[in-house]
Design a protein around this motif. Structure first.
Motif, mmCIF file in Angstrom:
data_model
loop_
_atom_site.group_PDB
_atom_site.id
_atom_site.type_symbol
_atom_site.label_atom_id
_atom_site.label_comp_id
_atom_site.label_asym_id
_atom_site.label_seq_id
_atom_site.Cartn_x
_atom_site.Cartn_y
_atom_site.Cartn_z
ATOM 1 N N ALA A 8 3.679 2.807 5.044
ATOM 2 C CA ALA A 8 3.469 3.788 4.228
ATOM 3 C C ALA A 8 2.279 3.143 3.273
ATOM 4 C CB ALA A 8 4.483 3.863 3.568
ATOM 5 N N LEU A 30 11.266 2.152 0.352
ATOM 6 C CA LEU A 30 9.784 1.641 1.880
ATOM 7 C C LEU A 30 10.485 0.937 2.091
ATOM 8 C CD1 LEU A 30 7.817 3.751 0.353
ATOM 9 C CD2 LEU A 30 6.023 1.462 0.935
ATOM 10 N N TYR A 46 13.503 2.619 4.379
ATOM 11 C CA TYR A 46 13.108 3.025 5.362
ATOM 12 C C TYR A 46 12.042 2.076 6.199
ATOM 13 C CZ TYR A 46 15.202 6.805 2.931
ATOM 14 O OH TYR A 46 15.938 7.536 2.670
ATOM 15 N N PHE A 95 3.192 -0.789 -0.502
ATOM 16 C CA PHE A 95 2.090 0.315 0.305
ATOM 17 C C PHE A 95 1.441 -1.081 1.324
ATOM 18 C CE2 PHE A 95 3.354 3.152 -2.590
ATOM 19 C CZ PHE A 95 3.823 4.575 -1.397
ATOM 20 N N ARG A 115 10.785 11.098 0.371
ATOM 21 C CA ARG A 115 11.757 10.311 1.558
ATOM 22 C C ARG A 115 11.882 10.736 2.937
ATOM 23 N NH1 ARG A 115 15.840 7.326 -0.857
ATOM 24 N NH2 ARG A 115 16.056 7.227 -2.963
ATOM 25 N N ARG A 123 5.800 0.551 11.454
ATOM 26 C CA ARG A 123 6.300 1.096 10.386
ATOM 27 C C ARG A 123 5.423 0.500 9.131
ATOM 28 N NH1 ARG A 123 9.924 5.107 10.804
ATOM 29 N NH2 ARG A 123 10.672 4.778 9.183
ATOM 30 N N ALA A 172 3.232 6.705 7.317
ATOM 31 C CA ALA A 172 3.996 8.002 6.499
ATOM 32 C C ALA A 172 2.560 7.464 5.319
ATOM 33 C CB ALA A 172 4.763 7.434 6.140
ATOM 34 N N LEU A 192 9.450 9.288 4.820
ATOM 35 C CA LEU A 192 9.911 7.621 4.942
ATOM 36 C C LEU A 192 10.592 7.374 5.254
ATOM 37 C CD1 LEU A 192 9.200 6.419 1.298
ATOM 38 C CD2 LEU A 192 7.354 5.966 2.931
ATOM 39 N N ARG A 202 9.690 0.616 5.841
ATOM 40 C CA ARG A 202 8.164 -0.014 5.726
ATOM 41 C C ARG A 202 7.289 -0.396 4.908
ATOM 42 N NH1 ARG A 202 6.222 5.292 8.465
ATOM 43 N NH2 ARG A 202 7.631 6.706 8.779
#
Length: 489
Positions: A11, A484, A487, A45, A427, A9, A437, A430, A489
């Motif tokens: 982002a 992040l 979730y 990120f 949200r 996963r 995402a 994510l 990520r």
């Protein structure tokens, strides 16, 4: 084989380099690009998505470029040229003079380079020219001739040059030796600055996510030099053009005007044209989005004389054969696809047969019932979720423009959040099961009306948006890092 970017996963943030602060006229590959990479890393990120990097026409659209292989010289950082000792100074200018100023400074850097470059830098330049000769020589001549003919498109040039008669081309190359050398240098500088920035990003575990339009501009070096791959008449004019039928964005559809491919000829030589195109993109990016993927299954073909896209027809394309050839050549295809609009089961089948993740746009999720494929509970792991894209308004502006009953539906679906928009949408993206995402920078800054990047179907006022660091809330980095992490990520 799953591309590395989708093994866990992640982002990322959608921001074109032209939208960065700093630089005259548009953002560039200078200090603010490095600062943005650091901002991404500090926030948690691992992906930076951007639009195509190609040189644009006067409208500034990255999807309507002069070349598929060249980089946009207006993204070259003049400050970097000063740091490298190839430019004495970089004086600030107004936005109205930015284009001419940047190109003039690069020309000055070329003169300095020609006189004082180190042996190592000269060897790098010479190696670049050899390595990129398959497209660079034609592009250099095309750029120079376009300037010679006051910006006219290639199909408006004198017939011997329009039709690429060998004697006319040889005479032009002999006449414009210095001018072509300047274009080669622009591309060398762009490549050096891009690869340096990419190394900085990859060192911080930031992957670069590019974008590839399916079609090319009629006025481009690619069509001029390889007319056999396009549906053109004897004068180089398209007989049919690309677009999409009436849809969410336009009641008349969109008449893009790009010439359509002569697929039979492309398939006959093993899709070499596409292999060359993706070779360039994969050298620049860790992941690539293919715009208008449905056009590989069938294209909306519009007679060239039609003023709108209404009176078109769907014409089949050999997408399966193309992607099979690409898979055989590259083995792994680090691709995601734009599968929006009027999508048929055949398009889904083509996408899924090659394991290509599609797109889920949250702004499209609330105009129907619970079976809407863009609602988070309908998402697939093999997908990329967005709050919105460069073609959407900002999430805050979109939400504020909804009727009251639709706003209530959004709020109820999201669980009556206490945070103001666009944070509930962020949200939701994510938290989605989508493996990747992507959040537009405008949404991270909670910007509303007036900060849109592009309005499809229009040609004025697009591609100009830029942000400032002052728009970043003091706690933005920490807030994003916590989200992040929460979730996964």
């Amino acid at each position: 084989m799953i591309p590395a970017v989708f093994e866990r996963r992640r982002a990322g943030v959608l921001l074109h380099p032209s939208s960065l602060p700093g630089g005259a006229g548009i953002g560039d590959l200078g200090a603010d690009a490095y600062r943005f990479v650091d901002f991404l890393a500090q926030s948690g990120f691992s992906v930076w998505q951007m639009l195509p990097l190609s040189p644009t026409h006067r409208d500034g659209s990255p999807y309507h470029s002069l070349s598929l292989h060249a980089g946009n010289p207006l993204l070259v950082s003049l400050e970097r040229l000063v740091e490298w000792g190839w430019l004495e100074r970089c004086d600030p200018v107004g936005a109205d003079k930015a284009v001419a100023h940047r190109l003039a400074c690069i020309a000055q850097a070329h003169r300095t380079f020609s006189q004082h470059a180190s042996p190592a830098d000269r060897r790098r330049f010479e190696a670049f020219i050899v390595a990129e000769a398959r497209w660079l020589e034609d592009y250099a001549l095309y750029r120079v001739l376009r300037r010679e003919f006051s910006g006219q498109a290639w199909f408006q040039w004198p017939k011997p040059l329009r039709d690429r008669e060998p004697e006319a081309l040889a005479a032009a190359r002999a006449r414009f030796v210095e001018e072509m050398a300047q274009v080669r240098f622009e591309q060398f500088v762009f490549a050096c600055q891009w690869q340096t920035l990419r190394a900085h990003a990859n060192e911080r575990d930031i992957l670069l996510f590019g974008d590839m339009p399916i079609f090319v501009a009629h006025d481009s070096v690619d069509v001029w030099t390889q007319r056999e791959y396009f549906k053109l008449d004897a004068d180089g004019q398209p007989t049919v053009v690309a677009g999409v039928p009436p849809d969410y964005f336009s009641n008349d559809g969109q008449r893009w005007g790009n010439p359509l491919y002569h697929w039979e000829r492309m398939e006959a030589d093993g899709f070499r044209w596409w292999i060359d195109r993706l070779t360039t993109e994969f050298r620049r990016f860790d992941l690539l989005r293919i715009d208008h993927f449905r056009g590989f299954e069938a294209c909306w073909e519009i007679p060239a004389l039609e003023k709108t896209a209404v009176n078109g027809r769907w014409v089949k394309a050999p997408g399966h054969a193309l992607f099979a050839a690409l898979k055989m050549h590259f083995d792994t295809l680090p691709l995601a696809v734009e599968d929006l609009g009027l999508i048929t089961p055949e398009v889904h089948a083509l996408r899924d047969s090659f394991g290509l993740p599609g797109m889920k746009i949250l702004q499209f999720a609330f105009d129907s019932g619970p079976d809407n494929p863009y609602l988070p509970h309908q998402h697939r792991i093999e997908s990329v979720v967005y709050t919105g894209t460069h073609d959407n308004d900002t999430t805050l502006a979109w939400f504020n423009d909804l009727p009251a009953e639709r706003q209530l539906y959004v709020v109820e679906y999201l669980g009556y959040p206490h945070e103001p928009m666009p944070w509930p949408f962020i949200r939701a993206a994510l938290a989605s099961v989508s493996q990747l995402a992507i959040l537009p920078m405008q949404d991270l800054l909670a910007l509303g009306r007036g900060h849109r990047m592009n309005r499809p179907g229009t040609t004025e006022g697009n591609w100009n948006w830029r942000f400032t660091w002052e728009q970043c809330a003091p706690d933005l980095t920490e807030r994003l890092r916590r989200m992040l992490g929460m979730y996964g990520r």
